[in-house]
Design an enzyme around this catalytic site. Structure first.
Site, PDB file in Angstrom:
ATOM      1  CG  PHE A 144      32.165  45.892  37.520  1.00  0.00           C
ATOM      2  CD1 PHE A 144      30.943  46.545  37.596  1.00  0.00           C
ATOM      3  CD2 PHE A 144      33.018  45.958  38.617  1.00  0.00           C
ATOM      4  CE1 PHE A 144      30.565  47.246  38.735  1.00  0.00           C
ATOM      5  CE2 PHE A 144      32.653  46.650  39.762  1.00  0.00           C
ATOM      6  CZ  PHE A 144      31.429  47.293  39.821  1.00  0.00           C
ATOM      7  CG  ASP A 229      39.848  47.166  36.366  1.00  0.00           C
ATOM      8  OD1 ASP A 229      40.385  46.695  37.394  1.00  0.00           O
ATOM      9  OD2 ASP A 229      38.667  47.556  36.342  1.00  0.00           O
ATOM     10  CE  LYS A 258      36.681  43.354  43.993  1.00  0.00           C
ATOM     11  NZ  LYS A 258      36.370  44.090  42.758  1.00  0.00           N
TER      12      LYS A 258
HETATM   13  C1  LIG Z   1      35.786  45.302  42.202  1.00  0.00           C
HETATM   14  C2  LIG Z   1      36.228  45.849  40.918  1.00  0.00           C
HETATM   15  C3  LIG Z   1      36.174  47.243  40.655  1.00  0.00           C
HETATM   16  C4  LIG Z   1      35.600  48.231  41.609  1.00  0.00           C
HETATM   17  O1  LIG Z   1      36.268  48.275  42.828  1.00  0.00           O
HETATM   18  P1  LIG Z   1      35.598  49.037  44.068  1.00  0.00           P
HETATM   19  O2  LIG Z   1      36.628  48.942  45.142  1.00  0.00           O
HETATM   20  O3  LIG Z   1      34.329  48.308  44.390  1.00  0.00           O
HETATM   21  O4  LIG Z   1      35.334  50.425  43.646  1.00  0.00           O
HETATM   22  C5  LIG Z   1      36.654  47.675  39.430  1.00  0.00           C
HETATM   23  N1  LIG Z   1      37.160  46.828  38.531  1.00  0.00           N
HETATM   24  C6  LIG Z   1      37.231  45.488  38.756  1.00  0.00           C
HETATM   25  C7  LIG Z   1      37.824  44.599  37.727  1.00  0.00           C
HETATM   26  C8  LIG Z   1      36.754  44.960  39.956  1.00  0.00           C
HETATM   27  O5  LIG Z   1      36.798  43.647  40.164  1.00  0.00           O
END
Ligand SMILES: *Cc1c(COP(=O)(O)O)cnc(C)c1O
Length: 405
Positions: A144, A229, A258
């Site tokens: 994701f 990521d 986050k």
């Molecule tokens: C939450 C998350 C995203 C997206 O972040 P947003 O601030 O909602 O755009 C992307 N990659 C990972 C691994 C995430 O946990």
């Protein structure tokens, strides 16, 4: 609260009437109005132990005095000016990130997906300049990476793609944790591999250490960039400041969001010097790197480093894991406890995720139904034994209720 004669506003009705229906499946029937430490309270004054933490955002818990103070002080001085000018918190936070990571340059955005977009744009610039126009980015099934069109394409889950076809090209999703699959799709068009160390949103699927190391070797061999990521795994969650430190490798590019500013929206792209190839005008942002978010980020990160919050996440995460494994021994319908640090999931042999989440809510514990058959536990990183014991007590009660029915 509850005092006075005004009719109580039905916020759930208002949501139904005015808000897009995007969160209908995930929103729990509770209106939260305040928080302190690892606890939040709803509009009726009911208390909950928060093991969701704003989807792994509130790393220092709620209303942490250091974060509150930094936001207040900065708001009084300067909230926003744009990147047409130098501002101090942006540069302080960039320096702090570089001095505590293996990366040398920073760009600030406002969210996770924006940070990932920046990382992919950077990889494409790199491909153009240094790899004969290579532009493809390989990602993993179950990943994701966010919800823009490009990040939807990067996300390796078909259910996310379907409603938005056609998607931008240049993303290849390969089988999770399978180095041969990754090697097979690598071509001269490949600019980068982008991975989460642990696929958090799709159920806390942990990549093998050996796989991650093999990906690093493969990228080095082929001259491809490795983008991690770390939006969810970074900032202490896995028990080290950044997740890559737990896996013993270094990325070329890393994205954060986050937990970075303790709850204030922020995103960051970090890169090693050799691939920090954005030229003037290549990328930008109106809000990205604004003084308010960066002051919150600096205060949060500085506190996390100085108080060894990652160390606490490691120790408390291990304790939580051990106690969850005790529950697994006690309830036959728990099939697995997995994850690292304070990013954990409990999987069931049936679609019990929603029931467990709602029963926990009733009993005063917030958890996240990450899959129909699993819950995710992503508490603030400041919790200790006491909060874990309280959560385990509630989970035990909820599980024994399920056992009896
Ligand atoms: C939450 C998350 C995203 C997206 O972040 P947003 O601030 O909602 O755009 C992307 N990659 C990972 C691994 C995430 O946990």
């Amino acid at each position: 609260m509850g005092i006075g004669k005004q009719a109580k506003v039905d916020w759930k009705e208002l949501e139904k009437k005015y808000y897009m229906r995007t969160f209908e499946k995930v929103r729990l029937p509770v209106v939260l109005v305040r928080g302190k430490g690892a606890y939040v309270w709803d509009e009726d004054g009911k208390q909950y132990l928060d093991f969701v933490a704003g989807w792994a955002v509130n790393c220092l818990g709620h209303a942490h005095p250091v974060v509150v103070k930094a936001i207040g002080a900065q708001a009084k001085k300067l909230i926003h000016t744009s990147n047409q000018f130098y501002t101090i918190p942006q540069l302080q936070l960039a320096e702090l990130l570089v001095k505590n990571s293996c990366l040398q340059r920073v760009f600030f955005a406002n969210s996770g997906l924006e940070a990932n977009e920046g990382a992919v744009k950077l990889a494409r610039r790199y491909g153009k300049l240094k790899r004969n126009g290579a532009y493809e980015v390989i990602t993993a099934t179950g990943s994701f990476h966010g919800r823009s069109l490009a990040m939807t394409a990067a996300t390796g889950q078909e259910s996310f793609h379907k409603p938005y076809l056609p998607l931008p090209e240049g993303f290849i999703n390969v089988k999770f944790n399978d180095i041969e699959a990754l090697k097979k799709v690598t071509t001269e068009k490949t600019a980068a591999v982008m991975l989460e160390l642990i696929e958090a949103e799709s159920g806390v699927n942990v990549h093998d250490l050996e796989y991650i190391k093999a990906v690093r070797r493969w990228c080095d061999e082929k001259g491809i960039l490795l983008i991690l990521d770390e939006i969810q795994t970074g900032i202490g969650r896995l028990g080290t400041l950044f997740g890559y430190q737990s896996f013993g490798i270094e990325p070329d590019i890393m994205t954060l969001a986050k937990g970075l500013a303790g709850g204030v929206p922020i995103g960051a792209v970090l890169a090693k010097e050799h691939c920090a190839v954005f030229a003037p005008g290549d990328h930008g942002s109106t809000f990205g790197g604004n003084p308010l978010a960066c002051a919150a980020g600096y205060a949060t990160l500085d506190y996390i480093i100085r108080h060894d919050i990652p160390g606490n996440a490691k120790k408390t995460g291990q304790y939580l894991r051990d106690r969850l494994l005790e529950l697994k021994g006690k309830y036959h319908f728990i099939t697995e406890v997995r994850g690292m640090g304070l990013l954990l999931a409990v999987e069931f042999n049936a679609e019990l995720g929603e029931r467990v989440t709602l029963d926990c809510l009733r009993a005063g514990l917030l958890v996240n139904r990450v899959k129909p058959n699993a819950i995710r536990l992503i508490p603030p990183l400041i919790i200790g034994k006491k909060e874990v014991d309280e959560a385990i007590g509630i989970l035990d009660g909820v599980f024994s209720g399920i056992n009896r029915s």
